[in-house]
Design a protein around this motif. Structure first.
Motif, short mmCIF file in Angstrom:
data_model
loop_
_atom_site.label_atom_id
_atom_site.label_comp_id
_atom_site.label_asym_id
_atom_site.label_seq_id
_atom_site.Cartn_x
_atom_site.Cartn_y
_atom_site.Cartn_z
N UNK A 146 0.83 -1.21 0.00
CA UNK A 146 0.00 0.00 0.00
C UNK A 146 0.87 1.26 0.00
N UNK A 147 1.93 1.23 0.81
CA UNK A 147 2.86 2.38 0.85
C UNK A 147 3.56 2.53 -0.49
N UNK A 148 3.97 1.41 -1.06
CA UNK A 148 4.67 1.40 -2.34
C UNK A 148 3.79 2.01 -3.44
N UNK A 149 2.53 1.61 -3.46
CA UNK A 149 1.60 2.11 -4.48
C UNK A 149 1.34 3.60 -4.32
N UNK A 150 1.26 4.06 -3.07
CA UNK A 150 0.99 5.48 -2.84
C UNK A 150 2.15 6.35 -3.30
N UNK A 151 3.38 5.81 -3.18
CA UNK A 151 4.57 6.56 -3.59
C UNK A 151 4.86 6.43 -5.08
N UNK A 184 2.11 -0.88 -9.55
CA UNK A 184 0.96 -1.79 -9.53
C UNK A 184 0.37 -2.03 -10.91
N UNK A 185 0.99 -1.44 -11.93
CA UNK A 185 0.48 -1.62 -13.28
C UNK A 185 1.10 -2.85 -13.92
N UNK A 186 0.25 -3.75 -14.37
CA UNK A 186 0.75 -4.95 -15.04
C UNK A 186 0.94 -4.64 -16.52
N UNK A 187 2.17 -4.86 -17.00
CA UNK A 187 2.45 -4.61 -18.42
C UNK A 187 1.85 -5.69 -19.29
N UNK A 188 1.65 -5.37 -20.55
CA UNK A 188 1.11 -6.35 -21.49
C UNK A 188 2.17 -7.31 -21.97
#
Length: 478
Positions: free
Chosen positions: A456-461, A466-470
């Motif tokens: 959660x901390x990682x995503x906020x920064x 959190x984006x999965x590449x194609x």
């Protein structure tokens, strides 16, 4: 921040992710063999024989089949895309960034706690010969030596692991040959009582019942931990297209010989009722046969097994931390390679955590050692589950024509992976049922909560994490 893609069209010839391809076929083969022979067999089998009797042979064979399913699933993924991040990388690609993050950190935890346990064990083994040397001193010396080996080069790591494995293999083959000699020719002090009938003569093949036999599966699975280490070597193997399939395909005979074969011979030579917890079945068998210095010989072999495991732990933790850093899931400093192309800082930090085992050498009670091994087992089961689930999802993509087929397909497609998934969930249920072992599930729940907060901390920064590449982050190698 995700790692940059490898765009060089000659990726197959280049060291993956900047690593040196310094592990030859001879070393990868021995790392694979050594990964299937550990302290869990040399020491843990004694307690499990006392619980299950001769039926433990079936439990090792059953678990061995499942481990082979896991490794064939991993093999198919590795030849689709051999990367040093291995299981974490496949979890990231097929299940999403969070699962890659969780798997990478959990595999790191598995090896750190295993390293703590093995250092403590190694110090205890040295105490057998030199009781006057404090255990913390021995543990610290081994920690520093192995740290230095891992910093120098991957070739030196591979060479040391080769000889560690050679000692273990030689000891097991020697035990089997001597045991067969006792059974066939009747020499030694055990000659009069050694017989194949010992497998069923004392209350049957399942003397404590099938339930008691099944309860040993958690200990049996711990014995197989690290067999997946060959996957971490993928990014540093000289020729992954040839060495990895060969290493994985030889797994069944290694399990049949070193686990099922060795235990069968031991239980024919010595009746199962003579084994107890805390006593190595190999020490007991050598003592009954009457081989001079038997305890000293096996003590040396078990010391080798402990150092081998710790050596492997330092190798894999550094690589996993680098993979996490490359994916933005750990501090960027872990992604740097030293002049010798090793992830030196990641290894250093992992060694610091393993060093907690040195500090606690005086205060860790015997039961805590068991807790540490059960935590490692729980973390290992998670890793295996991620390999299997990633394989199932990969097969779906291949069938749909969205991904290229691997040159090393698992037999039966994803059917064997589903069987292995059900089996691992069953073993997890057994752990939950066991009052002592279930402590590790509480620890893992706390670990999961900590990683969830970290995510959660990682995503906020950095929302990009959190984006999965194609597309896969690294092109197929080989």
């Amino acid at each position: 921040m995700t790692s940059s893609k490898v765009t060089d069209t000659k990726a197959a010839d280049a060291p993956e992710e900047g690593y040196e391809r310094g592990l030859g076929s001879r070393q990868v083969q021995m790392i694979a063999i050594g990964g299937a022979i550990g302290v869990g067999l040399f020491l843990g089998a004694g307690a499990n024989i006392a619980k299950a009797g001769p039926s433990l042979i079936v439990m090792y064979a059953l678990a061995g089949v499942i481990v082979f399913f896991i490794m064939r699933a991993l093999g198919e993924l590795l030849l689709y895309r051999p990367v040093s991040g291995s299981f974490a990388e496949y979890s990231r690609e097929f299940l999403g960034p969070f699962f890659g993050y969780f798997t990478g950190w959990t595999y790191w935890l598995m090896w750190v706690v295993t390293g703590m346990a093995e250092l403590t064990a190694a110090a205890i083994y040295v105490n057998y010969w030199f009781p006057e040397i404090p255990r913390w001193v021995t543990a610290l010396v081994f920690l520093v030596i192995l740290f230095g080996v891992n910093l120098i080069s991957v070739k030196l790591f591979g060479e040391l692991e080769f000889w560690f494995s050679m000692v273990k293999v030689t000891a097991l083959i020697g035990m089997i040959v001597i045991g067969l000699g006792v059974l066939t020719f009747g020499f030694s002090a055990a000659g009069d009582t050694a017989a194949v009938s010992n497998l069923w003569a004392f209350d049957g093949f399942f003397p404590k019942g099938i339930g008691s036999s099944l309860m040993t599966l958690q200990g049996v699975m711990f014995a197989y931990l690290a067999v997946e280490l060959v996957g971490v070597t993928a990014g540093e193997s000289e020729n992954p297209e040839k060495t990895l399939p060969k290493a994985i395909n030889t797994l069944p005979w290694r399990i049949a010989l070193f686990y099922v074969g060795a235990l069968t011979v031991i239980l024919c030579v010595v009746k199962w009722t003579e084994f107890a917890e805390g006593v190595s079945p190999f020490v007991k068998a050598f003592a009954v046969i009457g081989i001079p210095a038997a305890a000293g010989i096996v003590n040396f072999v078990v010391l080798t097994a402990a150092l081998s495991s710790c050596n492997s732990g330092m190798y894999s933790t550094g690589r996993m931390l680098r993979n996490l850093a490359e994916s933005g899931e750990a501090p960027k400093v872990f992604s740097r390679l030293s002049a010798t192309k090793t992830p030196a800082f990641g290894i250093f930090v992992s060694v610091l955590f393993m060093g907690i085992g040195v500090v606690l050498n005086y205060v860790v009670p015997e039961k805590a050692f068991g807790y540490v091994t059960s935590i490692a087992t729980a973390a290992g089961i998670w890793t295996w589950l991620m390999i299997l689930i990633s394989h199932v999802l990969y097969r779906r993509q291949v069938v749909a024509g969205r991904l290229p087929a691997s040159s090393f397909p698992a037999p039966g497609g994803s059917v064997c992976s589903w069987i292995a998934i059900v089996f691992l969930l069953f073993v997890t249920g057994l752990i939950a049922y066991d009052a002592d072992a279930r402590v590790c599930l509480y620890v893992m729940a706390g670990w999961a909560a900590a990683l969830g907060i970290g995510w959660a901390v990682l995503k906020s920064r950095n929302p990009q994490v959190a984006e999965r590449g194609d597309e896969p982050e690294f092109e197929k190698v080989g």
